[in-house]
Design an enzyme around this catalytic site. Structure first.
Site, mmCIF file in Angstrom:
data_model
loop_
_atom_site.group_PDB
_atom_site.id
_atom_site.type_symbol
_atom_site.label_atom_id
_atom_site.label_comp_id
_atom_site.label_asym_id
_atom_site.label_seq_id
_atom_site.Cartn_x
_atom_site.Cartn_y
_atom_site.Cartn_z
ATOM 1 N N HIS A 46 0.856 -1.197 0.000
ATOM 2 C CA HIS A 46 0.000 0.000 0.000
ATOM 3 C C HIS A 46 0.887 1.241 0.000
ATOM 4 O O HIS A 46 1.625 1.464 0.956
ATOM 5 C CB HIS A 46 -0.881 0.025 1.254
ATOM 6 C CG HIS A 46 -1.892 -1.069 1.277
ATOM 7 N ND1 HIS A 46 -3.063 -1.008 0.559
ATOM 8 C CD2 HIS A 46 -1.891 -2.271 1.908
ATOM 9 C CE1 HIS A 46 -3.750 -2.116 0.763
ATOM 10 N NE2 HIS A 46 -3.066 -2.905 1.570
ATOM 11 N N PHE A 65 -29.254 32.972 24.375
ATOM 12 C CA PHE A 65 -28.727 34.052 25.216
ATOM 13 C C PHE A 65 -29.561 35.329 25.142
ATOM 14 O O PHE A 65 -29.338 36.254 25.903
ATOM 15 C CB PHE A 65 -27.285 34.383 24.818
ATOM 16 C CG PHE A 65 -26.327 33.266 25.107
ATOM 17 C CD1 PHE A 65 -26.216 32.758 26.392
ATOM 18 C CD2 PHE A 65 -25.545 32.719 24.101
ATOM 19 C CE1 PHE A 65 -25.336 31.727 26.669
ATOM 20 C CE2 PHE A 65 -24.665 31.685 24.374
ATOM 21 C CZ PHE A 65 -24.564 31.186 25.663
ATOM 22 N N GLY A 66 -30.472 35.406 24.191
ATOM 23 C CA GLY A 66 -31.297 36.607 24.094
ATOM 24 C C GLY A 66 -31.387 37.091 22.661
ATOM 25 O O GLY A 66 -31.162 36.326 21.715
ATOM 26 N N LEU A 67 -31.679 38.413 22.522
ATOM 27 C CA LEU A 67 -31.894 38.990 21.187
ATOM 28 C C LEU A 67 -30.595 39.151 20.411
ATOM 29 O O LEU A 67 -29.542 39.364 20.996
ATOM 30 C CB LEU A 67 -32.514 40.380 21.326
ATOM 31 C CG LEU A 67 -33.973 40.459 21.753
ATOM 32 C CD1 LEU A 67 -34.437 41.904 21.736
ATOM 33 C CD2 LEU A 67 -34.839 39.596 20.821
ATOM 34 N N VAL A 68 -30.711 39.050 19.087
ATOM 35 C CA VAL A 68 -29.563 39.343 18.225
ATOM 36 C C VAL A 68 -29.964 40.526 17.334
ATOM 37 O O VAL A 68 -31.001 40.485 16.675
ATOM 38 C CB VAL A 68 -29.199 38.120 17.350
ATOM 39 C CG1 VAL A 68 -27.966 38.417 16.513
ATOM 40 C CG2 VAL A 68 -28.977 36.881 18.213
ATOM 41 N N CYS A 87 -4.923 4.680 0.025
ATOM 42 C CA CYS A 87 -4.644 4.510 -1.396
ATOM 43 C C CYS A 87 -5.805 3.826 -2.113
ATOM 44 O O CYS A 87 -6.207 4.230 -3.199
ATOM 45 C CB CYS A 87 -3.359 3.719 -1.587
ATOM 46 S SG CYS A 87 -3.081 2.483 -0.328
ATOM 47 N N ASP A 106 -21.761 21.772 19.861
ATOM 48 C CA ASP A 106 -23.166 21.902 19.463
ATOM 49 C C ASP A 106 -23.270 22.186 17.968
ATOM 50 O O ASP A 106 -23.958 23.108 17.541
ATOM 51 C CB ASP A 106 -23.828 23.028 20.282
ATOM 52 C CG ASP A 106 -25.344 23.000 20.169
ATOM 53 O OD1 ASP A 106 -25.884 22.008 19.639
ATOM 54 O OD2 ASP A 106 -25.986 23.980 20.593
ATOM 55 N N GLY A 116 -32.050 33.897 20.416
ATOM 56 C CA GLY A 116 -31.579 32.553 20.743
ATOM 57 C C GLY A 116 -31.500 32.346 22.233
ATOM 58 O O GLY A 116 -32.128 33.078 23.015
ATOM 59 N N LYS A 146 -25.081 40.121 19.872
ATOM 60 C CA LYS A 146 -25.906 39.287 20.759
ATOM 61 C C LYS A 146 -26.028 39.995 22.092
ATOM 62 O O LYS A 146 -25.014 40.249 22.751
ATOM 63 C CB LYS A 146 -25.231 37.925 20.992
ATOM 64 C CG LYS A 146 -25.583 36.933 19.950
ATOM 65 C CD LYS A 146 -25.173 35.526 20.323
ATOM 66 C CE LYS A 146 -25.311 34.676 19.070
ATOM 67 N NZ LYS A 146 -24.759 33.352 19.207
HETATM 68 P P1 ADP Z 1 -27.866 31.959 20.809
HETATM 69 O O1 ADP Z 1 -26.396 31.710 20.699
HETATM 70 O O2 ADP Z 1 -28.242 33.036 21.775
HETATM 71 O O3 ADP Z 1 -28.663 30.700 20.960
HETATM 72 P P2 ADP Z 1 -28.111 32.042 17.984
HETATM 73 O O4 ADP Z 1 -26.684 32.054 17.623
HETATM 74 O O5 ADP Z 1 -28.861 30.781 17.818
HETATM 75 O O6 ADP Z 1 -28.296 32.603 19.423
HETATM 76 O O7 ADP Z 1 -28.797 33.189 17.147
HETATM 77 C C1 ADP Z 1 -30.174 33.308 17.056
HETATM 78 C C2 ADP Z 1 -30.537 33.825 15.659
HETATM 79 O O8 ADP Z 1 -29.964 35.108 15.451
HETATM 80 C C3 ADP Z 1 -29.957 32.953 14.572
HETATM 81 O O9 ADP Z 1 -30.827 31.908 14.236
HETATM 82 C C4 ADP Z 1 -29.793 33.939 13.420
HETATM 83 O O10 ADP Z 1 -30.998 34.079 12.743
HETATM 84 C C5 ADP Z 1 -29.471 35.231 14.124
HETATM 85 N N1 ADP Z 1 -28.009 35.426 14.179
HETATM 86 C C6 ADP Z 1 -27.159 34.984 15.116
HETATM 87 N N2 ADP Z 1 -25.889 35.344 14.840
HETATM 88 C C7 ADP Z 1 -25.946 36.036 13.686
HETATM 89 C C8 ADP Z 1 -24.950 36.652 12.850
HETATM 90 N N3 ADP Z 1 -23.671 36.616 13.181
HETATM 91 N N4 ADP Z 1 -25.354 37.253 11.741
HETATM 92 C C9 ADP Z 1 -26.666 37.275 11.409
HETATM 93 N N5 ADP Z 1 -27.641 36.704 12.124
HETATM 94 C C10 ADP Z 1 -27.290 36.087 13.257
#
Ligand code: ADP
Length: 616
Positions: A120, A373-376, A131, A480, A371, A389
């Site tokens: 091999h 952790f909260g709003l993005v 290979c 994850d 998500g 975030k």
């Molecule tokens: P968490 O880490 O708080 O669980 P996520 O990473 O799952 O949050 O983000 C939740 C949502 O926010 C995502 O599904 C996506 O739609 C939006 N999002 C997160 N990060 C970004 C990014 N860097 N750019 C654009 N949208 C984002």
């Protein structure tokens, strides 16, 4: 007749991994070829060499160079193989001339043996031949073996002096202590634990190094350390001259769960791991204290290091690295390295405060998602469009995250969603990321169901395998990986997001494998059973990720509960081949879902396999 020495020198040998569970390692050995045997021994300064192996020449069936494109994880980059009995020994020479000398001499001595007809030409790796893709290690070779392959070449030059490489003043090998992303065109990126050649150290802060491809550039000198086999100085966790009392003092002052160090024990040549914990004592009361564990060595022939008897390692750095991710018998995993005298050492990112985002520079805009952790929100920071975030109070273990933010801002790759920095002065704390205009991949897939080409599906897998191979090479575990945690840029590039973030989630439903939000359907058996995370558990999740891509965003095991999934996995069942997935991609998925982590491919290999599929 006494044997006559033909060739000798220092080479690197890969462990033969005769037992499936033994970890792979590369060790420098002094090889001697004489007219009877090929022997190799360990050379220890000031001590007698100890012989580690001896192969009778009459048992050798093939000697040949190994032709492979895989990155070689040791400093010698010229592999050759010695096939004897039922074993494949891989040996690595420092240069091609040296490799040719060995192969030629070994061939010469073994040409009258009962030899293989076919061999091999590439490595046996991750359960198959690279290979010919056969999965049986003893499978007949795929290329004709020519035992006289070198007969017409020039006679052998004199044996090299094995010390030459070490004493050559122009070749100081250094190791990167951490990643470094260039700030100027003249800088060179550093990848943690990789080796470089130091070519100029005259500037007091910025030294010039060369990488293995021959690229040169400046790097901050505190990011690199000279390489030496038995020198742990380059590791943040090592404290050479420190007493037990001082170690306890430093760790208690640090006061963080899992703060640890490795120090010399009172017994010469023995090392101790000291670790701080607040875990309740036998009376159930909180009890801040320092525990000391001696690093022991097994009695077996190739003696291995261990702290807990079940987990053996060839080197102390490997052992520490393992326990940084897994408590495995210790009171806590080794979380924060502490060292005396380095308390004031800061990375350039810290020195320039680069990871701390000034709230005055940040403008916040519309919501783009929410998500764990909260709003993005969308935003702007220093002329860039960013995603911010906003961390909801009580959602994140903020102190732990701030510790890790420095490392995470330094992970930088075109297939990772970049963390630019953290705004700790803003309440709530917010994390500033690269903006990914097309949001998360699972939504993207569902919205385009039935309209995506094979090329784009494979391209998504390739993008994510690239990002993951980078994390793997930095020993960083995602924990994850799933389509929902990958994001899509404005030009349809898919990048890995949220790496390592589950460690900071304060929600038992999410973090405990019994919890309702735990991603069981993406988790490997060892994660479900023992929470044993590794790059190989990420590989399992990557298999599920590929399945999500090829089903265009369906939920895996859609109609089954978590419990049913666990039972199905235990019974050996796996997700079925998505209709759109070519057979070769399905085979890769199944490879990712091997029960034993060691049987799964690495991301480096997956990337290679996917890239070769995209070339077809
Ligand atoms: P968490 O880490 O708080 O669980 P996520 O990473 O799952 O949050 O983000 C939740 C949502 O926010 C995502 O599904 C996506 O739609 C939006 N999002 C997160 N990060 C970004 C990014 N860097 N750019 C654009 N949208 C984002």
């Amino acid at each position: 007749m006494l044997p006559t020495v033909i060739l000798k020198g220092t080479l690197i040998k890969k462990s033969q991994q005769k037992r499936r569970t033994s970890p792979c390692n590369y060790k420098e050995r002094f090889f001697v070829l004489d007219t009877q045997d090929l022997t190799y021994s360990e050379q220890r300064p000031g001590k007698k060499p100890s012989q580690k192996g001896c192969i009778e020449l009459s048992r050798i069936k093939c000697v040949e160079i190994v032709c492979s494109e895989v990155p070689i994880p040791c400093s010698n980059k010229y592999p050759f193989q010695v096939v004897h009995d039922n074993c494949y020994l891989y040996i690595f020479a420092p240069d091609n001339d040296c490799r040719q000398r060995w192969v030629r001499a070994l061939k010469e001595e073994t040409k009258c043996n009962a030899l293989l007809l076919k061999y091999h030409p590439n490595f046996w790796m991750e359960g198959r031949w690279r290979c010919c893709y056969q999965t049986e290690k003893m499978a007949t070779g795929c290329q004709e073996y020519d035992p006289m392959g070198y007969a017409s070449k020039k006679p052998l030059p004199p044996t090299p002096d094995p010390q030459r490489r070490l004493s050559d003043p122009g070749r100081r090998v250094v190791v990167a202590l951490q990643n470094y992303s260039p700030h100027e065109d003249t800088d060179l990126p550093l990848h943690k634990d990789q080796e470089y050649i130091l070519t100029d150290s005259s500037h007091h802060n910025w030294w010039t190094v060369q990488d293995h491809r021959g690229n040169s550039g400046f790097v901050p000198c505190m990011y690199i350390a000279e390489k030496s086999c038995d020198n742990f100085n380059r590791f943040e966790w090592y404290n050479k001259d420190i007493t037990r009392g001082r170690a306890e003092g430093l760790l208690m002052t640090e006061g963080k769960e899992g703060a640890f160090m490795v120090r010399d024990s009172r017994h010469a040549g023995v090392y101790t791991v000291s670790v701080f914990t607040k875990a309740p004592g036998s009376n159930g009361q909180k009890n801040p204290r320092v525990k000391h564990y001696q690093i022991r060595q097994s009695e077996a022939e190739e003696s291995k290091f261990y702290l807990a008897e079940k987990y053996l390692f060839s080197t102390i750095p490997e052992l520490i690295q393992y326990h940084q991710h897994n408590a495995a018998g210790l009171i806590t995993r080794l979380r924060h390295p502490v060292s005396q005298g380095r308390e004031s050492s800061q990375s350039p990112a810290e020195l320039s405060g680069q990871w701390e985002v000034d709230p005055a520079e940040l403008t916040l805009g519309e919501e783009v998602g929410s998500g764990q952790f909260g709003l993005v929100l969308q935003g702007r920071w220093r002329e860039r469009r960013v995603a911010v975030k906003m961390v909801r109070k009580g959602a994140m273990s903020e102190e732990d995250f701030k510790e890790e933010a420095r490392v995470m801002t330094m992970l930088s790759h075109c297939k990772l969603v970049q963390l630019y920095g953290v705004c700790t002065q803003h309440s709530p704390m917010c994390l500033v990321f690269e903006l990914m205009e097309q949001g998360c991949l699972s939504d993207y897939l569902r919205a385009r169901r039935g309209r995506m080409s094979q090329d784009s599906l494979l391209g998504m897998c390739l993008d994510v395998s690239e990002g993951m191979a980078y994390l793997e090479s930095n020993n960083f575990i995602h924990r994850d990986l799933a389509a929902r945690n990958c994001l899509v840029s404005c030009n349809n590039v898919v990048k890995v997001s949220d790496f390592g973030m589950t460690r900071f989630v304060l929600d038992d439903q999410y973090t405990s494998s019994q919890g309702s939000k735990f991603p069981i359907k993406w988790s490997s058996p060892e994660v479900i059973k023992y929470c044993k995370f590794s790059s190989k558990s990420d590989v399992w999740s990557f298999g599920v990720f590929m399945w999500e891509v090829y089903t265009e965003g369906r939920l895996p095991y859609d109609n089954r509960s978590n419990l049913e999934v666990v039972e199905a996995l235990n019974a050996g069942l796996r997700l079925l081949k998505p209709r759109q997935a070519p057979e070769a991609v399905h085979l890769l998925m199944e490879w990712c879902w091997k029960e034993k982590p060691d049987d799964r491919p690495s991301f480096a290999l997956l990337l290679h396999e996917l890239a070769s599929l995209s070339d077809l």
